[in-house]
Design a protein around this motif. Structure first.
Motif, PDB file in Angstrom:
ATOM      1  N   PHE A  34      -3.905 -34.511  -4.071  1.00  0.00           N
ATOM      2  CA  PHE A  34      -3.250 -34.107  -2.691  1.00  0.00           C
ATOM      3  C   PHE A  34      -2.291 -32.978  -3.342  1.00  0.00           C
ATOM      4  CE2 PHE A  34      -4.685 -38.213  -1.600  1.00  0.00           C
ATOM      5  CZ  PHE A  34      -5.390 -37.929  -0.311  1.00  0.00           C
ATOM      6  N   TRP A  35      -2.820 -31.899  -2.947  1.00  0.00           N
ATOM      7  CA  TRP A  35      -1.933 -30.538  -3.638  1.00  0.00           C
ATOM      8  C   TRP A  35      -1.070 -30.099  -2.197  1.00  0.00           C
ATOM      9  CZ3 TRP A  35      -1.134 -25.313  -3.118  1.00  0.00           C
ATOM     10  CH2 TRP A  35      -0.941 -24.583  -4.399  1.00  0.00           C
ATOM     11  N   THR A  36       0.206 -29.930  -2.357  1.00  0.00           N
ATOM     12  CA  THR A  36       0.912 -29.531  -1.221  1.00  0.00           C
ATOM     13  C   THR A  36       1.882 -28.357  -1.677  1.00  0.00           C
ATOM     14  OG1 THR A  36       0.898 -31.886  -0.299  1.00  0.00           O
ATOM     15  CG2 THR A  36       2.685 -30.252   0.411  1.00  0.00           C
ATOM     16  N   ILE A  37       1.776 -27.375  -0.774  1.00  0.00           N
ATOM     17  CA  ILE A  37       2.660 -26.089  -0.810  1.00  0.00           C
ATOM     18  C   ILE A  37       3.538 -25.932   0.329  1.00  0.00           C
ATOM     19  CG2 ILE A  37       0.902 -24.618   0.098  1.00  0.00           C
ATOM     20  CD1 ILE A  37       2.306 -22.751  -2.346  1.00  0.00           C
ATOM     21  N   PHE A  38       4.503 -25.365   0.247  1.00  0.00           N
ATOM     22  CA  PHE A  38       5.571 -25.308   1.271  1.00  0.00           C
ATOM     23  C   PHE A  38       5.745 -23.710   1.429  1.00  0.00           C
ATOM     24  CE2 PHE A  38       6.548 -29.281  -0.232  1.00  0.00           C
ATOM     25  CZ  PHE A  38       6.915 -30.124   0.962  1.00  0.00           C
ATOM     26  N   PRO A  39       5.004 -23.245   2.174  1.00  0.00           N
ATOM     27  CA  PRO A  39       4.948 -21.677   2.386  1.00  0.00           C
ATOM     28  C   PRO A  39       6.346 -20.918   2.537  1.00  0.00           C
ATOM     29  CG  PRO A  39       2.935 -22.568   3.520  1.00  0.00           C
ATOM     30  CD  PRO A  39       3.995 -23.483   3.094  1.00  0.00           C
ATOM     31  N   LYS A  69      -6.709 -24.509 -15.924  1.00  0.00           N
ATOM     32  CA  LYS A  69      -8.101 -24.395 -15.259  1.00  0.00           C
ATOM     33  C   LYS A  69      -8.209 -23.202 -14.296  1.00  0.00           C
ATOM     34  CE  LYS A  69     -10.565 -27.241 -15.416  1.00  0.00           C
ATOM     35  NZ  LYS A  69     -11.811 -27.692 -16.361  1.00  0.00           N
ATOM     36  N   LYS A  70      -7.130 -22.285 -14.219  1.00  0.00           N
ATOM     37  CA  LYS A  70      -7.016 -21.121 -13.568  1.00  0.00           C
ATOM     38  C   LYS A  70      -7.979 -21.468 -12.123  1.00  0.00           C
ATOM     39  CE  LYS A  70      -5.428 -18.682 -16.966  1.00  0.00           C
ATOM     40  NZ  LYS A  70      -3.973 -18.808 -16.959  1.00  0.00           N
ATOM     41  N   CYS A  71      -7.321 -22.426 -11.471  1.00  0.00           N
ATOM     42  CA  CYS A  71      -8.159 -22.956 -10.078  1.00  0.00           C
ATOM     43  C   CYS A  71      -7.203 -22.469  -9.023  1.00  0.00           C
ATOM     44  CB  CYS A  71      -8.367 -24.323 -10.430  1.00  0.00           C
ATOM     45  SG  CYS A  71      -6.896 -25.397 -10.430  1.00  0.00           S
ATOM     46  N   ASN A 118      -8.489 -24.808  -5.822  1.00  0.00           N
ATOM     47  CA  ASN A 118     -10.096 -25.133  -5.429  1.00  0.00           C
ATOM     48  C   ASN A 118     -10.181 -26.361  -6.227  1.00  0.00           C
ATOM     49  OD1 ASN A 118     -10.687 -24.864  -7.994  1.00  0.00           O
ATOM     50  ND2 ASN A 118     -11.167 -22.635  -7.926  1.00  0.00           N
ATOM     51  N   ASP A 119     -11.465 -26.797  -5.995  1.00  0.00           N
ATOM     52  CA  ASP A 119     -11.710 -28.116  -6.260  1.00  0.00           C
ATOM     53  C   ASP A 119     -11.735 -28.388  -7.764  1.00  0.00           C
ATOM     54  OD1 ASP A 119     -12.295 -30.415  -4.585  1.00  0.00           O
ATOM     55  OD2 ASP A 119     -14.087 -30.724  -5.278  1.00  0.00           O
ATOM     56  N   GLU A 120     -11.509 -27.534  -8.683  1.00  0.00           N
ATOM     57  CA  GLU A 120     -11.499 -27.371 -10.181  1.00  0.00           C
ATOM     58  C   GLU A 120     -10.234 -28.017 -10.591  1.00  0.00           C
ATOM     59  OE1 GLU A 120     -12.750 -24.022 -12.247  1.00  0.00           O
ATOM     60  OE2 GLU A 120     -14.399 -23.784 -10.933  1.00  0.00           O
ATOM     61  N   CYS A 121      -9.195 -28.366  -9.655  1.00  0.00           N
ATOM     62  CA  CYS A 121      -7.730 -28.524  -9.913  1.00  0.00           C
ATOM     63  C   CYS A 121      -7.886 -30.105 -10.576  1.00  0.00           C
ATOM     64  CB  CYS A 121      -6.987 -28.823  -8.485  1.00  0.00           C
ATOM     65  SG  CYS A 121      -5.488 -29.578  -9.014  1.00  0.00           S
ATOM     66  N   ILE A 122      -7.324 -30.329 -11.891  1.00  0.00           N
ATOM     67  CA  ILE A 122      -7.266 -31.508 -12.315  1.00  0.00           C
ATOM     68  C   ILE A 122      -6.162 -32.429 -12.020  1.00  0.00           C
ATOM     69  CG2 ILE A 122      -9.122 -30.756 -14.073  1.00  0.00           C
ATOM     70  CD1 ILE A 122      -6.323 -30.244 -15.962  1.00  0.00           C
ATOM     71  N   ALA A 123      -5.123 -31.887 -11.411  1.00  0.00           N
ATOM     72  CA  ALA A 123      -3.794 -32.506 -10.958  1.00  0.00           C
ATOM     73  C   ALA A 123      -2.994 -32.803 -12.113  1.00  0.00           C
ATOM     74  CB  ALA A 123      -4.306 -33.914 -10.131  1.00  0.00           C
ATOM     75  N   CYS A 124      -2.904 -31.868 -13.063  1.00  0.00           N
ATOM     76  CA  CYS A 124      -2.043 -31.992 -14.174  1.00  0.00           C
ATOM     77  C   CYS A 124      -0.544 -31.710 -13.884  1.00  0.00           C
ATOM     78  CB  CYS A 124      -2.517 -30.869 -15.082  1.00  0.00           C
ATOM     79  SG  CYS A 124      -2.106 -29.235 -14.596  1.00  0.00           S
ATOM     80  N   GLY A 125      -0.090 -31.090 -12.807  1.00  0.00           N
ATOM     81  CA  GLY A 125       0.834 -30.946 -12.217  1.00  0.00           C
ATOM     82  C   GLY A 125       1.830 -29.758 -13.004  1.00  0.00           C
ATOM     83  N   LYS A 180      -4.713 -38.580  -7.024  1.00  0.00           N
ATOM     84  CA  LYS A 180      -5.191 -39.544  -6.172  1.00  0.00           C
ATOM     85  C   LYS A 180      -5.568 -40.759  -6.968  1.00  0.00           C
ATOM     86  CE  LYS A 180      -8.151 -36.856  -3.346  1.00  0.00           C
ATOM     87  NZ  LYS A 180      -9.668 -36.568  -2.905  1.00  0.00           N
ATOM     88  N   LYS A 181      -5.364 -42.147  -6.464  1.00  0.00           N
ATOM     89  CA  LYS A 181      -5.713 -43.393  -7.403  1.00  0.00           C
ATOM     90  C   LYS A 181      -7.165 -43.470  -7.762  1.00  0.00           C
ATOM     91  CE  LYS A 181      -1.136 -45.169  -6.089  1.00  0.00           C
ATOM     92  NZ  LYS A 181      -0.401 -46.498  -5.889  1.00  0.00           N
ATOM     93  N   GLU A 182      -7.630 -43.972  -8.726  1.00  0.00           N
ATOM     94  CA  GLU A 182      -8.967 -44.270  -9.253  1.00  0.00           C
ATOM     95  C   GLU A 182      -9.155 -45.501  -8.365  1.00  0.00           C
ATOM     96  OE1 GLU A 182     -10.163 -43.411 -13.191  1.00  0.00           O
ATOM     97  OE2 GLU A 182      -8.968 -41.609 -13.386  1.00  0.00           O
TER      98      GLU A 182
END
Length: 86
Positions: free
Chosen positions: A16-21, A36-38, A56-63, A79-81
């Motif tokens: 879950f990727w959140t941005i505060f514009p 990943k240049k995603c 995009n959906d290539e995000c690996i959630a590395c942070g 996300k929890k597996e």
């Protein structure tokens, strides 16, 4: 005039990727450091009227984007597996 900081959350396969514009100034550091240049520019404008970013959906959630953002405008939650039975 009051600034509103409404978060925008995007669900990817792994996060879950959140941005505060209201905090994003469109510097692009997150895009440069993403392994990943995603990340790409969004249609949602940031605090200075510059585009904010979105994954995009290539995000690996590395942070890494969250770590390098100088304005704390990004939050990444993995996300929890789910364990498969059997």
């Amino acid at each position: 005039m009051t600034q509103h900081f409404k978060a925008r959350t995007i669900e990817t396969t792994k996060s879950f990727w959140t941005i505060f514009p209201g905090l994003c100034k469109g510097c692009g550091l997150c895009m440069q450091k993403c392994p990943k240049k995603c990340l790409s520019w969004s249609d949602v404008l940031g605090v200075y009227g510059t585009p904010s970013v979105e994954p995009n959906d290539e995000c690996i959630a590395c942070g890494i984007c969250q770590i390098v953002c100088p304005d704390c405008a990004i939050s990444v939650s993995k996300k929890k597996e789910e364990k498969k039975a059997g």
